[in-house]
Write a protein that holds these residues in place. Sequence first.
Motif, mmCIF file in Angstrom:
data_model
loop_
_atom_site.group_PDB
_atom_site.id
_atom_site.type_symbol
_atom_site.label_atom_id
_atom_site.label_comp_id
_atom_site.label_asym_id
_atom_site.label_seq_id
_atom_site.Cartn_x
_atom_site.Cartn_y
_atom_site.Cartn_z
ATOM 1 N N MET A 179 0.833 -1.196 0.000
ATOM 2 C CA MET A 179 0.000 0.000 0.000
ATOM 3 C C MET A 179 0.874 1.256 0.000
ATOM 4 N N GLY A 180 1.960 1.224 0.765
ATOM 5 C CA GLY A 180 2.878 2.363 0.787
ATOM 6 C C GLY A 180 3.543 2.595 -0.555
ATOM 7 N N GLY A 181 3.765 1.513 -1.307
ATOM 8 C CA GLY A 181 4.317 1.657 -2.645
ATOM 9 C C GLY A 181 3.330 2.329 -3.582
ATOM 10 N N MET A 182 2.062 2.022 -3.405
ATOM 11 C CA MET A 182 1.006 2.665 -4.198
ATOM 12 C C MET A 182 0.999 4.172 -3.945
ATOM 13 N N ILE A 183 1.101 4.546 -2.669
ATOM 14 C CA ILE A 183 1.115 5.970 -2.309
ATOM 15 C C ILE A 183 2.376 6.638 -2.852
ATOM 16 N N ALA A 184 3.529 5.966 -2.708
ATOM 17 C CA ALA A 184 4.788 6.538 -3.193
ATOM 18 C C ALA A 184 4.759 6.751 -4.704
ATOM 19 N N ALA A 185 4.203 5.794 -5.425
ATOM 20 C CA ALA A 185 4.113 5.935 -6.882
ATOM 21 C C ALA A 185 3.222 7.116 -7.256
ATOM 22 N N GLU A 186 2.116 7.279 -6.557
ATOM 23 C CA GLU A 186 1.228 8.416 -6.815
ATOM 24 C C GLU A 186 1.934 9.730 -6.509
ATOM 25 N N MET A 187 2.713 9.761 -5.421
ATOM 26 C CA MET A 187 3.454 10.971 -5.078
ATOM 27 C C MET A 187 4.434 11.349 -6.178
ATOM 28 N N ALA A 188 5.140 10.337 -6.702
ATOM 29 C CA ALA A 188 6.119 10.594 -7.752
ATOM 30 C C ALA A 188 5.460 10.986 -9.061
ATOM 31 N N ALA A 189 4.226 10.519 -9.269
ATOM 32 C CA ALA A 189 3.512 10.863 -10.501
ATOM 33 C C ALA A 189 2.912 12.257 -10.432
ATOM 34 N N ILE A 190 2.419 12.644 -9.257
ATOM 35 C CA ILE A 190 1.747 13.932 -9.144
ATOM 36 C C ILE A 190 2.755 15.081 -9.003
ATOM 37 N N ALA A 247 6.960 -4.341 -4.217
ATOM 38 C CA ALA A 247 5.684 -5.030 -4.452
ATOM 39 C C ALA A 247 4.500 -4.090 -4.244
ATOM 40 N N PRO A 248 4.475 -2.968 -4.951
ATOM 41 C CA PRO A 248 3.416 -1.981 -4.723
ATOM 42 C C PRO A 248 2.048 -2.454 -5.216
ATOM 43 N N ALA A 249 1.024 -1.993 -4.543
ATOM 44 C CA ALA A 249 -0.337 -2.134 -5.037
ATOM 45 C C ALA A 249 -0.586 -1.012 -6.040
ATOM 46 N N GLY A 250 -1.787 -0.994 -6.618
ATOM 47 C CA GLY A 250 -2.157 0.135 -7.463
ATOM 48 C C GLY A 250 -2.591 -0.203 -8.867
ATOM 49 N N LEU A 251 -2.231 -1.396 -9.348
ATOM 50 C CA LEU A 251 -2.639 -1.804 -10.694
ATOM 51 C C LEU A 251 -3.615 -2.978 -10.598
ATOM 52 N N TRP A 252 -4.307 -3.262 -11.693
ATOM 53 C CA TRP A 252 -5.261 -4.362 -11.707
ATOM 54 C C TRP A 252 -5.237 -5.042 -13.063
ATOM 55 N N ASP A 253 -5.201 -6.373 -13.027
ATOM 56 C CA ASP A 253 -5.229 -7.198 -14.226
ATOM 57 C C ASP A 253 -6.320 -8.244 -14.026
ATOM 58 N N ILE A 260 -11.138 -3.123 -4.766
ATOM 59 C CA ILE A 260 -9.913 -3.565 -5.429
ATOM 60 C C ILE A 260 -8.893 -2.436 -5.322
ATOM 61 N N PRO A 261 -7.596 -2.788 -5.263
ATOM 62 C CA PRO A 261 -6.548 -1.766 -5.088
ATOM 63 C C PRO A 261 -6.176 -1.086 -6.399
ATOM 64 N N GLU A 262 -7.120 -0.369 -6.975
ATOM 65 C CA GLU A 262 -6.889 0.290 -8.262
ATOM 66 C C GLU A 262 -7.625 1.615 -8.279
ATOM 67 N N ARG A 263 -6.851 2.688 -8.486
ATOM 68 C CA ARG A 263 -7.429 4.034 -8.500
ATOM 69 C C ARG A 263 -6.936 4.841 -9.695
ATOM 70 N N GLY A 264 -6.630 4.165 -10.793
ATOM 71 C CA GLY A 264 -6.215 4.861 -12.001
ATOM 72 C C GLY A 264 -4.736 5.129 -12.121
ATOM 73 N N LEU A 265 -3.920 4.504 -11.267
ATOM 74 C CA LEU A 265 -2.478 4.750 -11.290
ATOM 75 C C LEU A 265 -1.850 4.414 -12.640
ATOM 76 N N GLN A 266 -2.370 3.382 -13.298
ATOM 77 C CA GLN A 266 -1.818 2.956 -14.583
ATOM 78 C C GLN A 266 -1.695 4.117 -15.569
ATOM 79 N N GLN A 267 -2.686 5.012 -15.544
ATOM 80 C CA GLN A 267 -2.698 6.138 -16.478
ATOM 81 C C GLN A 267 -1.750 7.259 -16.073
#
Length: 263
Positions: free
Chosen positions: A100-111, A123-129, A193-200
């Motif tokens: 979960m922290g990886g998901m937040i870190a990735a969003e921080m780096a993207a924004i 092993a970040p969350a944030g994507l969905w397949d 599900i652990p997906e909030r649009g990070l892929q984009q």
Amino acid sequence: MDLKTVQTRHVPVRYFEGGPPEGKNGPDLVYLHGAGGVTAEDPFLAALAEKHHVYAPLVPGYGDSEEAPEIRDMLDFTLHTWDVVEALGLKDPILVGHSMGGMIAAEMAAIAPNDVTRLALIAPAGLWDDDHPVPDLFATLPFEMPALLFHDAEAGAAMMTAGRNVEDPGFLQAYLVTNARQLGMAGRILFPIPERGLQQRLYRIKARTVLIWGDSDRLMPPVYAHAFKKGIPGAQLVSIPEAGHMVIVEKTAAVVEAIGALG
């Protein structure tokens, strides 16, 4: 690790801090924990603090920290954590996040792509397949957790229950209350599900990025490692054998070495 408090605009934030003595500090490092939380005795924090000055903020609602009803969605989590970094007076720390922290870190780096130059996602969350759905953490029973989180489920179960009498009703009550409080906060970005649009948004990340994954991860299968690598320009993938989602405790030295390559 010392437990301290820093005040952001909206909420006081509890965080752990530790590292080399003054004058011998390595690069500042901010560590964002997963849905299971983090403690002062965490061996991964101790290993990081051997070479870095580490700041590990608790997500509101974790540990003895106050809950924050105003933090409702992914953008709120992202901006809140940037507020914490600012309140700590840090400039361009190495940003590290697990699950979960990886998901937040990735969003921080993207924004804020110009404010992060070194990023480690474990092993970040944030994507969905749809072909490789992430198991529902919120429907997983406690006895099922070790097999989901560790390469060696038996050893993982021993680590999770070390020093605790799991048959004690008091322990079970405390566990259930703590778990409900923490997962209630985590659920704002992980449920259903652990997906909030990070892929984009991954393409926005400019940081030198290392992705760290256990080959036996059953919570975030390694297929997601390749999806992150494809989405983040120039990202490097470090795959660690005989390790599951809790690679940070099963293969601590290998994870720290991979992070150390960032400088």
